[in-house]
Enzyme design. Structure first.
Site, PDB file in Angstrom:
ATOM      1  N   HIS A   1      38.152 -22.159 -30.374  1.00  0.00           N
ATOM      2  CA  HIS A   1      38.910 -21.444 -29.335  1.00  0.00           C
ATOM      3  C   HIS A   1      40.079 -22.303 -28.825  1.00  0.00           C
ATOM      4  O   HIS A   1      41.177 -21.804 -28.605  1.00  0.00           O
ATOM      5  CB  HIS A   1      38.013 -21.137 -28.123  1.00  0.00           C
ATOM      6  CG  HIS A   1      36.904 -20.165 -28.382  1.00  0.00           C
ATOM      7  ND1 HIS A   1      35.596 -20.446 -28.075  1.00  0.00           N
ATOM      8  CD2 HIS A   1      36.911 -18.921 -28.904  1.00  0.00           C
ATOM      9  CE1 HIS A   1      34.837 -19.407 -28.378  1.00  0.00           C
ATOM     10  NE2 HIS A   1      35.608 -18.473 -28.898  1.00  0.00           N
TER      11      HIS A   1
ATOM     12  N   ARG B   1      38.792 -15.775 -38.187  1.00  0.00           N
ATOM     13  CA  ARG B   1      38.244 -16.900 -38.958  1.00  0.00           C
ATOM     14  C   ARG B   1      37.991 -16.550 -40.407  1.00  0.00           C
ATOM     15  O   ARG B   1      38.126 -17.372 -41.296  1.00  0.00           O
ATOM     16  CB  ARG B   1      36.911 -17.365 -38.345  1.00  0.00           C
ATOM     17  CG  ARG B   1      37.039 -17.985 -36.990  1.00  0.00           C
ATOM     18  CD  ARG B   1      35.706 -18.041 -36.296  1.00  0.00           C
ATOM     19  NE  ARG B   1      35.159 -16.702 -36.139  1.00  0.00           N
ATOM     20  CZ  ARG B   1      34.086 -16.402 -35.439  1.00  0.00           C
ATOM     21  NH1 ARG B   1      33.419 -17.360 -34.848  1.00  0.00           N
ATOM     22  NH2 ARG B   1      33.667 -15.159 -35.332  1.00  0.00           N
TER      23      ARG B   1
ATOM     24  N   SER C   1      30.640 -19.333 -30.918  1.00  0.00           N
ATOM     25  CA  SER C   1      29.871 -19.656 -29.706  1.00  0.00           C
ATOM     26  C   SER C   1      28.400 -19.330 -29.914  1.00  0.00           C
ATOM     27  O   SER C   1      27.523 -20.056 -29.437  1.00  0.00           O
ATOM     28  CB  SER C   1      30.385 -18.846 -28.516  1.00  0.00           C
ATOM     29  OG  SER C   1      31.702 -19.172 -28.231  1.00  0.00           O
TER      30      SER C   1
ATOM     31  N   LYS D   1      25.111 -10.329 -26.199  1.00  0.00           N
ATOM     32  CA  LYS D   1      23.919  -9.796 -25.525  1.00  0.00           C
ATOM     33  C   LYS D   1      23.362 -10.769 -24.493  1.00  0.00           C
ATOM     34  O   LYS D   1      23.254 -10.450 -23.331  1.00  0.00           O
ATOM     35  CB  LYS D   1      22.868  -9.414 -26.570  1.00  0.00           C
ATOM     36  CG  LYS D   1      23.252  -8.103 -27.261  1.00  0.00           C
ATOM     37  CD  LYS D   1      22.498  -7.866 -28.548  1.00  0.00           C
ATOM     38  CE  LYS D   1      23.286  -7.013 -29.523  1.00  0.00           C
ATOM     39  NZ  LYS D   1      24.159  -7.784 -30.423  1.00  0.00           N
TER      40      LYS D   1
END
Ligand code: PNS
Length: 167
Positions: free
Chosen positions: A22, A97, A135, A48
């Site tokens: 990021h 990506r 992440s 989630k």
């Protein structure tokens, strides 16, 4: 003579937590916009379970970009396009990506375009060494006791360790 208004780009995401990938995209975005707002979403289309709450993520991202005057960090609720409009940002930056990102990104970009035709989404490609990084993988590896020190900045690493130590 009137000067053109400085361009503002928005870099939205969940950033739970912000990774070196990021950071790379955010700094690259400064070559296409004068200012960048890193925008932490209260609502993500696909996240989630989170490790950090939104306020903590904002705080961490601010620490990561401390001293980088062209980067601001904010959180937003509701639709991304509404936030972009309020901030005067007509450019949305997302990182791409791999091909696997493409479908989701295309859908979001086109939905945002339908919602507000004034917005353009551009995709930036991270350095190859960050292509595998996400992440969600960082969260998983950290939760299982793996070393994520080469994927996130020191302040993030520290907070992640403290968070997971205290459950
Ligand atoms: O890092 P992420 O989770 O892939 O980011 C997704 C994000 C936050 C950019 C997306 O879910 C979003 O824009 N959320 C805000 C609510 C919204 O506008 N939803 C419609 C998206 S087309």
């Amino acid at each position: 003579m009137t000067r053109p208004r400085p361009s503002v780009a928005l870099y939205p995401g969940s950033f739970d937590p912000i990774t070196y990938g990021h950071e790379d995209i955010a700094r690259r975005a400064l070559s296409v916009a004068d200012r960048l707002i890193v925008a932490v979403a209260e609502t993500s289309t696909h996240v989630k379970s989170s490790v950090f709450d939104v306020a903590e993520r904002v705080e961490l991202i601010r620490e990561v970009f401390v001293g980088e005057d062209r980067i601001e960090v904010k959180s937003f609720e509701g639709l991304l396009v509404d936030f972009a409009r309020k901030q005067g940002a007509t450019l949305v930056v997302r990182g791409l990506r791999a091909v696997s990102d493409f479908e989701y990104e295309l859908q979001m970009a086109q939905m945002n375009q339908e919602l507000w035709p004034g917005v353009e989404t551009i995709f930036l490609v991270p350095e190859a060494r960050f292509s595998f990084l996400s992440s969600s993988l960082v969260r998983e590896v950290a939760k299982l006791g793996g070393d994520v020190g080469s994927f996130v900045s020191p302040p993030v690493l520290e907070r992640l360790a403290a968070k997971l130590r205290h459950g």
